[in-house]
Write an enzyme that holds these catalytic residues in place. Structure first.
Site, PDB file in Angstrom:
ATOM      1  N   PRO A  30       0.679  -1.003   0.120  1.00 56.45           N
ATOM      2  CG  PRO A  30      -1.409  -2.133   1.682  1.00 56.45           C
ATOM      3  CD  PRO A  30       0.072  -2.111   1.256  1.00 56.45           C
ATOM      4  CG  ASN A  31      -0.258   4.378   1.435  1.00 59.46           C
ATOM      5  OD1 ASN A  31      -1.574   4.918   0.418  1.00 59.46           O
ATOM      6  ND2 ASN A  31      -0.457   3.587   2.081  1.00 59.46           N
TER       7      ASN A  31
ATOM      8  NE  ARG B  72       2.812   7.626   1.875  1.00 58.91           N
ATOM      9  CZ  ARG B  72       3.459   6.517   3.134  1.00 58.91           C
ATOM     10  NH1 ARG B  72       4.269   5.482   1.974  1.00 58.91           N
ATOM     11  NH2 ARG B  72       2.575   6.682   4.572  1.00 58.91           N
TER      12      ARG B  72
ATOM     13  CE1 TYR C 169       8.276   5.530   3.293  1.00 62.70           C
ATOM     14  CE2 TYR C 169       6.667   7.777   3.084  1.00 62.70           C
ATOM     15  CZ  TYR C 169       7.133   6.563   3.697  1.00 62.70           C
ATOM     16  OH  TYR C 169       6.552   5.755   4.727  1.00 62.70           O
TER      17      TYR C 169
ATOM     18  CG  ASN D  33       7.972  -1.456   1.315  1.00 61.44           C
ATOM     19  OD1 ASN D  33       7.970  -1.800   1.755  1.00 61.44           O
ATOM     20  ND2 ASN D  33       8.889  -0.670   1.054  1.00 61.44           N
TER      21      ASN D  33
ATOM     22  CB  ALA E 116       0.886   0.958   7.073  1.00 58.98           C
TER      23      ALA E 116
ATOM     24  CD  GLU F 145       9.194  -7.014   7.086  1.00 56.77           C
ATOM     25  OE1 GLU F 145       9.887  -6.087   7.519  1.00 56.77           O
ATOM     26  OE2 GLU F 145       8.909  -7.754   7.186  1.00 56.77           O
TER      27      GLU F 145
ATOM     28  CG  HIS G 153      10.896  -1.691   5.402  1.00 57.71           C
ATOM     29  ND1 HIS G 153       9.071  -1.528   5.736  1.00 57.71           N
ATOM     30  CD2 HIS G 153      10.224  -2.595   5.929  1.00 57.71           C
ATOM     31  CE1 HIS G 153       9.001  -2.632   5.886  1.00 57.71           C
ATOM     32  NE2 HIS G 153       9.973  -3.200   6.758  1.00 57.71           N
TER      33      HIS G 153
ATOM     34  NE  ARG H  11       8.746   6.962   8.679  1.00 62.76           N
ATOM     35  CZ  ARG H  11       7.829   7.095   7.990  1.00 62.76           C
ATOM     36  NH1 ARG H  11       8.519   5.674   6.815  1.00 62.76           N
ATOM     37  NH2 ARG H  11       7.235   7.943   7.205  1.00 62.76           N
TER      38      ARG H  11
END
Length: 144
Positions: free
Chosen positions: A8-9, A16, A21, A73, A76, A97, A99, A106
């Site tokens: 998502p996103n 964004r 990012y 990735n 969320a 995984e 990121h 964060r």
């Protein structure tokens, strides 16, 4: 063959929160992954979805479609999707995984990954280069 999944996103990469990012778009990232795959001697298929169920389906069918590893990735979903965790755990392919941002630097809720424990490894905070490292690792362990 490596399957690269973005959750998502991540379709909003480049626009964004570029301070978090970076300026690389999803299209740029997919092109980089395909180029890196060619350098490594493998085909790479990139997919992105804002829908958890679609990501689950792609994971479920990855092995039967000839993939030898998955870079994911989860966005969320990393922090709460037990369905995604179970999909990763319930199949045989190695998963890494990734990121883009350093999730541990964060917000507190980003510090917990429910998916990392069922992955071969986790790369965080190295920008889009983390995808390359994940692909290198998958190629190394699948050749052995």
């Amino acid at each position: 063959m490596i399957l690269v999944l973005n959750g998502p996103n991540l379709n909003l990469l480049g626009t964004r929160e570029p301070t978090v990012y970076g300026a690389t778009t999803l299209s740029d990232l997919e092109g980089m992954c395909e180029s890196w795959g060619a350098e490594l001697g493998t085909n790479v298929t990139c997919r992105q979805s804002n829908y958890e169920g679609q990501l689950l389906e792609w994971i479920h069918e990855a092995e039967s479609h000839g993939f030898t590893g998955i870079v994911i990735n989860p966005g969320a979903l990393t922090h709460y999707s037990y369905a995604l965790r179970d999909a990763i755990a319930g199949q045989k392919l190695p998963v890494v995984e990734v990121h883009i941002s350093n999730v541990d630097a964060r917000e507190e809720f980003r510090h917990k990954s429910v998916t990392a424990a069922v992955c071969k490894g986790k790369i965080s905070g190295l920008g889009v280069f983390g995808y390359r490292l994940a692909m290198d690792y998958l190629m190394e362990i699948t050749r052995a």
